[in-house]
Design a protein around this motif. Structure first.
Motif, PDB file in Angstrom:
ATOM      1  N   LEU A   1       0.908  -1.155   0.008  1.00 42.81           N
ATOM      2  CA  LEU A   1       0.065   0.038   0.045  1.00 42.81           C
ATOM      3  C   LEU A   1       0.897   1.075  -0.043  1.00 42.81           C
ATOM      4  O   LEU A   1       0.370   2.162  -0.460  1.00 42.81           O
ATOM      5  N   PHE A   2       1.986   1.247   0.720  1.00 49.58           N
ATOM      6  CA  PHE A   2       3.028   2.307   0.518  1.00 49.58           C
ATOM      7  C   PHE A   2       3.500   2.700  -0.766  1.00 49.58           C
ATOM      8  O   PHE A   2       3.363   3.741  -1.229  1.00 49.58           O
ATOM      9  N   PHE A   3       3.626   1.576  -1.782  1.00 50.56           N
ATOM     10  CA  PHE A   3       4.007   2.065  -2.988  1.00 50.56           C
ATOM     11  C   PHE A   3       2.803   2.746  -3.813  1.00 50.56           C
ATOM     12  O   PHE A   3       3.180   3.667  -4.559  1.00 50.56           O
ATOM     13  N   ALA A   4       1.615   2.386  -3.581  1.00 47.74           N
ATOM     14  CA  ALA A   4       0.482   2.890  -4.166  1.00 47.74           C
ATOM     15  C   ALA A   4       0.332   4.488  -3.659  1.00 47.74           C
ATOM     16  O   ALA A   4       0.099   5.346  -4.383  1.00 47.74           O
TER      17      ALA A   4
ATOM     18  N   TYR B   1       0.797  10.537  -3.740  1.00 46.51           N
ATOM     19  CA  TYR B   1       1.382  11.524  -3.130  1.00 46.51           C
ATOM     20  C   TYR B   1       2.767  11.480  -3.187  1.00 46.51           C
ATOM     21  O   TYR B   1       3.535  11.391  -2.161  1.00 46.51           O
ATOM     22  N   PRO B   2       3.478  11.596  -4.188  1.00 46.73           N
ATOM     23  CA  PRO B   2       4.939  11.367  -4.295  1.00 46.73           C
ATOM     24  C   PRO B   2       5.814  12.307  -3.536  1.00 46.73           C
ATOM     25  O   PRO B   2       6.912  12.287  -2.884  1.00 46.73           O
ATOM     26  N   ASN B   3       5.412  13.797  -3.506  1.00 46.91           N
ATOM     27  CA  ASN B   3       5.939  14.663  -2.863  1.00 46.91           C
ATOM     28  C   ASN B   3       5.602  15.162  -1.410  1.00 46.91           C
ATOM     29  O   ASN B   3       5.738  16.186  -1.052  1.00 46.91           O
ATOM     30  N   MET B   4       4.589  14.525  -1.038  1.00 46.16           N
ATOM     31  CA  MET B   4       4.233  14.513   0.561  1.00 46.16           C
ATOM     32  C   MET B   4       5.531  14.096   1.435  1.00 46.16           C
ATOM     33  O   MET B   4       6.161  13.325   1.127  1.00 46.16           O
ATOM     34  N   GLN B   5       5.528  14.959   2.445  1.00 49.32           N
ATOM     35  CA  GLN B   5       6.626  14.869   3.531  1.00 49.32           C
ATOM     36  C   GLN B   5       6.474  14.254   4.693  1.00 49.32           C
ATOM     37  O   GLN B   5       5.283  14.640   5.164  1.00 49.32           O
ATOM     38  N   LEU B   6       7.010  13.303   5.202  1.00 50.88           N
ATOM     39  CA  LEU B   6       6.987  12.708   6.464  1.00 50.88           C
ATOM     40  C   LEU B   6       8.340  13.127   7.437  1.00 50.88           C
ATOM     41  O   LEU B   6       9.157  13.103   6.543  1.00 50.88           O
TER      42      LEU B   6
ATOM     43  N   LEU C   1      10.913  11.213   9.142  1.00 46.76           N
ATOM     44  CA  LEU C   1      11.730  10.313   9.585  1.00 46.76           C
ATOM     45  C   LEU C   1      12.125  10.257  10.962  1.00 46.76           C
ATOM     46  O   LEU C   1      12.999  11.122  11.222  1.00 46.76           O
ATOM     47  N   PHE C   2      11.927   9.315  11.702  1.00 36.95           N
ATOM     48  CA  PHE C   2      12.431   9.217  13.078  1.00 36.95           C
ATOM     49  C   PHE C   2      11.988  10.390  13.922  1.00 36.95           C
ATOM     50  O   PHE C   2      12.729  11.182  14.666  1.00 36.95           O
ATOM     51  N   PHE C   3      10.772  11.385  13.346  1.00 36.45           N
ATOM     52  CA  PHE C   3      10.341  12.329  14.042  1.00 36.45           C
ATOM     53  C   PHE C   3      11.318  13.458  13.877  1.00 36.45           C
ATOM     54  O   PHE C   3      10.645  14.333  14.322  1.00 36.45           O
ATOM     55  N   LEU C   4      12.212  13.516  13.040  1.00 37.09           N
ATOM     56  CA  LEU C   4      13.252  14.551  12.984  1.00 37.09           C
ATOM     57  C   LEU C   4      13.398  14.870  11.585  1.00 37.09           C
ATOM     58  O   LEU C   4      13.491  16.016  11.108  1.00 37.09           O
ATOM     59  N   ILE C   5      13.730  14.009  10.606  1.00 37.47           N
ATOM     60  CA  ILE C   5      14.222  14.102   9.248  1.00 37.47           C
ATOM     61  C   ILE C   5      13.030  14.301   8.289  1.00 37.47           C
ATOM     62  O   ILE C   5      12.233  13.367   7.977  1.00 37.47           O
ATOM     63  N   PRO C   6      12.983  15.394   7.724  1.00 41.26           N
ATOM     64  CA  PRO C   6      11.962  15.738   6.684  1.00 41.26           C
ATOM     65  C   PRO C   6      12.586  14.694   5.397  1.00 41.26           C
ATOM     66  O   PRO C   6      13.285  14.946   5.012  1.00 41.26           O
ATOM     67  N   ILE C   7      11.312  13.976   4.938  1.00 42.38           N
ATOM     68  CA  ILE C   7      11.687  13.151   3.675  1.00 42.38           C
ATOM     69  C   ILE C   7      10.455  13.021   2.933  1.00 42.38           C
ATOM     70  O   ILE C   7       9.324  12.876   3.381  1.00 42.38           O
ATOM     71  N   LYS C   8      10.790  12.959   1.483  1.00 43.32           N
ATOM     72  CA  LYS C   8       9.416  12.829   0.796  1.00 43.32           C
ATOM     73  C   LYS C   8       9.107  11.515   0.514  1.00 43.32           C
ATOM     74  O   LYS C   8       9.868  10.436   0.646  1.00 43.32           O
ATOM     75  N   ILE C   9       7.618  11.218   0.496  1.00 49.85           N
ATOM     76  CA  ILE C   9       7.324   9.600   0.289  1.00 49.85           C
ATOM     77  C   ILE C   9       7.768   8.993  -0.694  1.00 49.85           C
ATOM     78  O   ILE C   9       8.075   7.818  -0.545  1.00 49.85           O
ATOM     79  N   LYS C  10       8.243   9.586  -2.007  1.00 49.29           N
ATOM     80  CA  LYS C  10       8.834   8.778  -3.174  1.00 49.29           C
ATOM     81  C   LYS C  10       9.928   8.172  -2.803  1.00 49.29           C
ATOM     82  O   LYS C  10      10.389   7.244  -3.058  1.00 49.29           O
ATOM     83  N   TRP C  11      11.009   8.754  -1.784  1.00 48.00           N
ATOM     84  CA  TRP C  11      12.130   8.306  -1.437  1.00 48.00           C
ATOM     85  C   TRP C  11      11.956   7.159  -0.424  1.00 48.00           C
ATOM     86  O   TRP C  11      12.644   6.014  -0.509  1.00 48.00           O
ATOM     87  N   LEU C  12      10.978   7.286   0.230  1.00 54.10           N
ATOM     88  CA  LEU C  12      10.579   6.255   1.404  1.00 54.10           C
ATOM     89  C   LEU C  12      10.183   5.037   0.563  1.00 54.10           C
ATOM     90  O   LEU C  12      10.472   3.914   0.898  1.00 54.10           O
ATOM     91  N   ALA C  13       9.383   5.156  -0.414  1.00 57.52           N
ATOM     92  CA  ALA C  13       9.116   4.081  -1.423  1.00 57.52           C
ATOM     93  C   ALA C  13      10.255   3.364  -1.903  1.00 57.52           C
ATOM     94  O   ALA C  13      10.258   2.245  -2.185  1.00 57.52           O
ATOM     95  N   ILE C  14      11.318   4.245  -2.398  1.00 60.95           N
ATOM     96  CA  ILE C  14      12.422   3.391  -3.096  1.00 60.95           C
ATOM     97  C   ILE C  14      13.122   2.762  -1.960  1.00 60.95           C
ATOM     98  O   ILE C  14      13.694   1.478  -2.181  1.00 60.95           O
TER      99      ILE C  14
END
Length: 286
Positions: free
Chosen positions: A143-146, A151-156, A158-171
């Motif tokens: 589901l994360f790939f989908a 929403y490829p450019n949405m930011q999360l 990471l570890f509640f500190l590092i902003p990272i886009k969803i597309k990089w997490l999918a990779i």
């Protein structure tokens, strides 16, 4: 794409709305069964293993409900906090995808994933004699790939500190899938094969669904040519960096007649723009 649209128009009314909510409820039921089995009967002799798990010989002997009931097995982890967090994440991903795709397409994605797991289980049993205990763990992870395609450019954080886009997490998730598949095929034995096959068919489900729903018209040569022609036409209408609209019929522009509205006609071949007085009265250019 057109086939999927026809299916949605015909069967969309039967789609289960808020499907992920019901899936989460099933996981919670499975979680309690798992806890009860571990404390009273043992994992291999508990209620889930004896009556609910995916077991091809038992299915062939009449226990056909196992084709569906195996999906209640939740993510395997001993930490209750991790379990709650994981189920919440599944709910967020599933709900977001249903809002973006609609109930019918999200239903289709999940049902396709379950069917592919079932077919893989039967295929391995009849070809290699392996009776594998499959789950929907990797289907949920896919589901994360989908989500990343929507929403490829949405930011999360990471570890509640590092902003990272969803597309990089999918990779990164894709790399994890690859490692899981290779390591389990090489060193996992029969159980490892079950894990690897479950991961592979979950990836295939995502790829097939992506190909089914992708709008190929957007990348067709005709569409690319139309977009380039439109850009050239817009550039011609720019004066000193300001976009100037011009009616093809009367020649009035947005500079000389600021009170007028101008629109491009979608029915004309090429890019032809008209003022509000001629938008619906002109002859379409073919």
């Amino acid at each position: 794409m057109k086939f999927l649209q026809k299916m949605e128009r015909k069967y969309g009314k039967y789609a289960i709305k808020h499907l992920m909510k019901y899936i989460i409820i099933l996981y919670i039921v499975g979680w309690f069964i798992q806890i009860m089995d571990a404390t009273r009967f043992g994992v291999n002799n508990g209620l889930y293993a004896r009556y609910l798990a995916f077991d091809v010989p038992q299915i062939l002997h009449g226990q056909i409900w196992r084709i569906i009931t195996f999906i209640i097995m939740p993510p395997e982890n001993s930490s209750y906090i991790f379990m709650v967090f994981t189920l919440y994440l599944y709910y967020i991903l599933g709900t977001s995808l249903e809002n973006a795709w609609g109930a019918f397409r999200f239903n289709l994605y999940f049902i396709m994933g379950i069917l592919m797991q079932v077919l893989a289980g039967f295929g391995l049993y009849f070809t290699l004699g392996l009776n594998l205990n499959l789950t929907t763990y990797y289907l949920n992870m896919s589901l994360f790939f989908a989500f990343a395609t929507v929403y490829p450019n949405m930011q999360l954080l990471l570890f509640f500190l590092i902003p990272i886009k969803i597309k990089w997490l999918a990779i990164i998730d894709g790399g994890y899938f690859l490692v899981v598949i290779i390591m389990n095929f090489m060193y996992g034995g029969a159980t490892g094969i079950a894990v690897a096959v479950s991961a592979i068919v979950s990836l295939l489900n995502f790829i097939i669904f992506f190909l089914m729903t992708r709008n190929y018209k957007r990348v067709s040569p005709q569409e690319i040519h139309r977009k380039r022609a439109y850009k050239r036409e817009v550039d011609k209408h720019r004066q000193n960096g300001v976009l100037v609209h011009r009616c093809d019929i009367c020649g009035r522009t947005s500079e000389t007649n600021k009170e007028l509205s101008f629109r491009f006609c979608s029915k004309c071949g090429g890019n032809h723009e008209y003022c509000q007085d001629h938008l619906f009265t002109h002859e379409h250019v073919k």
